[in-house]
Design a protein around this motif. Structure first.
Motif, PDB file in Angstrom:
ATOM      1  N   THR A 122       0.797  -1.220   0.000  1.00  0.00           N
ATOM      2  CA  THR A 122       0.000   0.000   0.000  1.00  0.00           C
ATOM      3  C   THR A 122       0.826   1.265   0.000  1.00  0.00           C
ATOM      4  OG1 THR A 122      -0.153  -0.015   2.411  1.00  0.00           O
ATOM      5  CG2 THR A 122      -1.916  -1.121   1.183  1.00  0.00           C
ATOM      6  N   SER A 138      -1.790  11.575  -2.003  1.00  0.00           N
ATOM      7  CA  SER A 138      -1.273  10.708  -0.952  1.00  0.00           C
ATOM      8  C   SER A 138      -0.140   9.845  -1.505  1.00  0.00           C
ATOM      9  CB  SER A 138      -2.394   9.809  -0.422  1.00  0.00           C
ATOM     10  OG  SER A 138      -1.886   8.847   0.484  1.00  0.00           O
ATOM     11  N   GLN A 146       0.093   6.843  -0.502  1.00  0.00           N
ATOM     12  CA  GLN A 146      -0.425   5.511  -0.245  1.00  0.00           C
ATOM     13  C   GLN A 146      -1.218   4.981  -1.435  1.00  0.00           C
ATOM     14  OE1 GLN A 146       0.063   3.823   2.851  1.00  0.00           O
ATOM     15  NE2 GLN A 146       1.489   5.523   3.161  1.00  0.00           N
ATOM     16  N   PHE A 179      -6.470   3.445   1.340  1.00  0.00           N
ATOM     17  CA  PHE A 179      -6.891   4.187   2.527  1.00  0.00           C
ATOM     18  C   PHE A 179      -8.000   3.365   3.171  1.00  0.00           C
ATOM     19  CE2 PHE A 179      -9.633   7.144   4.826  1.00  0.00           C
ATOM     20  CZ  PHE A 179      -8.708   7.820   5.619  1.00  0.00           C
ATOM     21  N   ARG A 208      -5.545   8.703  -5.229  1.00  0.00           N
ATOM     22  CA  ARG A 208      -4.580   9.263  -4.285  1.00  0.00           C
ATOM     23  C   ARG A 208      -4.950  10.693  -3.901  1.00  0.00           C
ATOM     24  NH1 ARG A 208       0.509   8.867  -7.480  1.00  0.00           N
ATOM     25  NH2 ARG A 208       1.496   9.829  -5.644  1.00  0.00           N
ATOM     26  N   TYR A 243      -7.540  10.075  -1.217  1.00  0.00           N
ATOM     27  CA  TYR A 243      -6.880   9.697   0.041  1.00  0.00           C
ATOM     28  C   TYR A 243      -6.276  10.907   0.747  1.00  0.00           C
ATOM     29  CZ  TYR A 243      -6.806   5.054  -2.251  1.00  0.00           C
ATOM     30  OH  TYR A 243      -7.136   3.891  -2.902  1.00  0.00           O
ATOM     31  N   GLU A 245      -7.177  11.793   4.476  1.00  0.00           N
ATOM     32  CA  GLU A 245      -6.122  11.738   5.488  1.00  0.00           C
ATOM     33  C   GLU A 245      -6.088  13.022   6.314  1.00  0.00           C
ATOM     34  OE1 GLU A 245      -3.119   8.840   2.893  1.00  0.00           O
ATOM     35  OE2 GLU A 245      -2.730  11.001   3.031  1.00  0.00           O
ATOM     36  N   ALA A 265     -15.710   4.677   1.513  1.00  0.00           N
ATOM     37  CA  ALA A 265     -14.910   5.842   1.887  1.00  0.00           C
ATOM     38  C   ALA A 265     -15.317   6.350   3.257  1.00  0.00           C
ATOM     39  CB  ALA A 265     -15.067   6.941   0.842  1.00  0.00           C
ATOM     40  N   SER A 272     -14.031   3.968   5.919  1.00  0.00           N
ATOM     41  CA  SER A 272     -12.578   4.107   6.038  1.00  0.00           C
ATOM     42  C   SER A 272     -12.214   5.373   6.798  1.00  0.00           C
ATOM     43  CB  SER A 272     -11.938   4.123   4.641  1.00  0.00           C
ATOM     44  OG  SER A 272     -12.198   2.912   3.953  1.00  0.00           O
TER      45      SER A 272
END
Length: 447
Positions: A8, A125, A127, A130, A141, A144, A148, A170, A173
């Motif tokens: 990830t 991001s 990552q 997420f 991204r 994310y 974040e 989403a 998460s």
């Protein structure tokens, strides 16, 4: 490699921002003559609302009149369902790609859009996942990166996107990444409940409040105390209930139906909708003050057709989940025939459709027909599949099926002549081009 072992974190050399074209909007005629705004992100809205990127005092301009979005090939201007429309000379504009300086009329104002010098950086991001969401595309991204930043806070979040793009995923998460992760996560589908029951389900009711209320019942806000409430399909919330939701957001307290006292609640609100609530505000179907409260942070989930680079990662993650839940083998399941079918589909049902397709593939091990890929002259043969869907999803699937088949047929009849196809269809070329792009028909007809 199992789902839990998915890598990830991206290559450290992968950029954590992307560049978009900087643009400048200036009022060249009207009450706000000389007003100007330079873009500082990918999107900028123009309207009379207080939170518009460029706020106009023109009374003939809608609260959210247009939105401009920077893309790799220029800047897209999109009308947001304004009352008086957007014009370029004698043309009514719904959506247009701007590649050089252009002027448009909004109400009694005229604006000039110019492509500015330099670029604007949009955060990404580092990552490739997420929470429960996976995907390393730039579009994901960017999602994310926003989540974040929002996760440690308690601010409301509004998640937009087409059906099947993963809005609830989403929201879950986001909850699991927040300081409220040990608290409850309550889900209310505002579109699935009858209007007469939504208030009772949201705020609860006292015994005897209505026929059948034999006992007191705590509503979703009380049940979510200390956690998060997810209001799905918020655009379906009846107008007369919106002030009550606004009061909960503003004062942090609820009153049960049939009750006289209020109860304090500590709840984070995450809402989702497949509608653009700014259009609903323009049409007076959604309260502007409620929109202000909910759209503190906005996230737009991309359609699957906009993130096809994520297909391998999604197939791996969803495939292992399906294999575990359906007790079917996974090894060697995804051959060249499978990937060829995926690569040429336009995915109107997004990630939800992908999961359904994976279930069929893993059980039957053969290419199942995609939605909307029957011949135009064939009647709908699998009615049971649509009857098994929620009403809104079935209607949307059938609408997409018909529109794609209609556009395909008219393009075939005109040999790809878009102007003639638009004339026969009774729509402008911009509308037809949007449909062509949405259903991935450009390659098919060599336009």
């Amino acid at each position: 490699m199992g789902v839990g072992a998915l890598e990830t974190r991206l290559n450290p050399e992968r950029a954590t921002s992307r560049s978009v074209q900087r643009f400048v909007v200036r009022v060249v005629a009207g009450a706000d003559l000389g007003a100007e705004r330079v873009s500082d992100g990918a999107r900028l809205s123009i309207g009379s609302a207080d939170d518009a990127g460029l706020r106009l005092s023109d009374p003939y301009v809608s609260r959210y009149h247009v939105e401009l979005e920077a893309r790799g090939d220029g800047v897209v201007l999109r009308d947001l369902g304004s009352r008086n429309g957007t014009r370029a000379g004698a043309l009514q504009v719904h959506e247009v790609l701007i590649r050089s300086e252009s002027e448009f009329e909004l109400g009694r104002s005229r604006i000039r859009v110019s492509l500015g010098d330099g670029e604007v950086r949009v955060a990404l991001s580092d990552q490739a996942a997420f929470g429960r969401m996976v995907g390393a595309s730039r579009a994901m991204r960017e999602v994310y990166a926003t989540l974040e930043r929002a996760a440690p806070t308690t601010v409301p979040v509004l998640i937009g996107g087409e059906s099947g793009t993963g809005k609830e995923l989403a929201a879950r998460s986001l909850h699991e990444a927040s300081t409220r992760r040990t608290g409850p996560f309550e889900v209310i589908d505002c579109g699935a409940l009858p209007p007469t029951l939504i208030e009772a389900e949201l705020f609860g009711y006292e015994r005897g409040a209505f026929t059948g209320a034999k006992d007191a019942h705590a509503g979703a806000f009380e049940r979510a105390d200390g956690g998060t409430i997810f209001l799905d399909e918020l655009g379906e919330l009846p107008l007369d209930l919106q002030p009550k939701l606004l009061r909960v957001l503003g004062e942090g307290e609820v009153r049960r139906v049939g009750g006289s006292k209020t109860r304090k609640v500590d709840v984070r609100v995450v809402a989702a909708t497949n509608r653009d609530l700014r259009r609903e505000v323009n049409d007076k179907r959604f309260r502007l003050d409620l929109y202000y409260r909910l759209a503190v942070v906005r996230v737009q989930m991309p359609a699957l057709r906009e993130r096809l680079d994520d297909l391998p990662m999604l197939v791996e993650s969803l495939g292992r989940t399906v294999a575990r839940e359906r007790a079917v083998p996974l090894d060697g399941a995804f051959d060249d025939t499978f990937w060829e079918a995926l690569r040429h589909h336009h995915w109107p049902g997004n990630v939800r459709e992908l999961r359904n397709y994976l279930e069929q593939w893993l059980v039957l091990r053969e290419v199942a027909p995609f939605e909307g890929e029957a011949r135009v002259d064939e009647p709908l043969s699998d009615v049971a599949r649509y009857l098994a869907m929620p009403l809104r999803e079935a209607k949307q699937s059938l609408n997409d099926w018909f529109e794609r088949m209609y556009v395909t047929r008219v393009l075939e009849e005109t040999r790809g002549n878009v102007a003639e196809a638009a004339r026969r269809s009774g729509v402008d070329r911009v509308t037809l081009f949007r449909a062509i792009r949405r259903y991935g028909l450009r390659e098919d007809h060599d336009l």
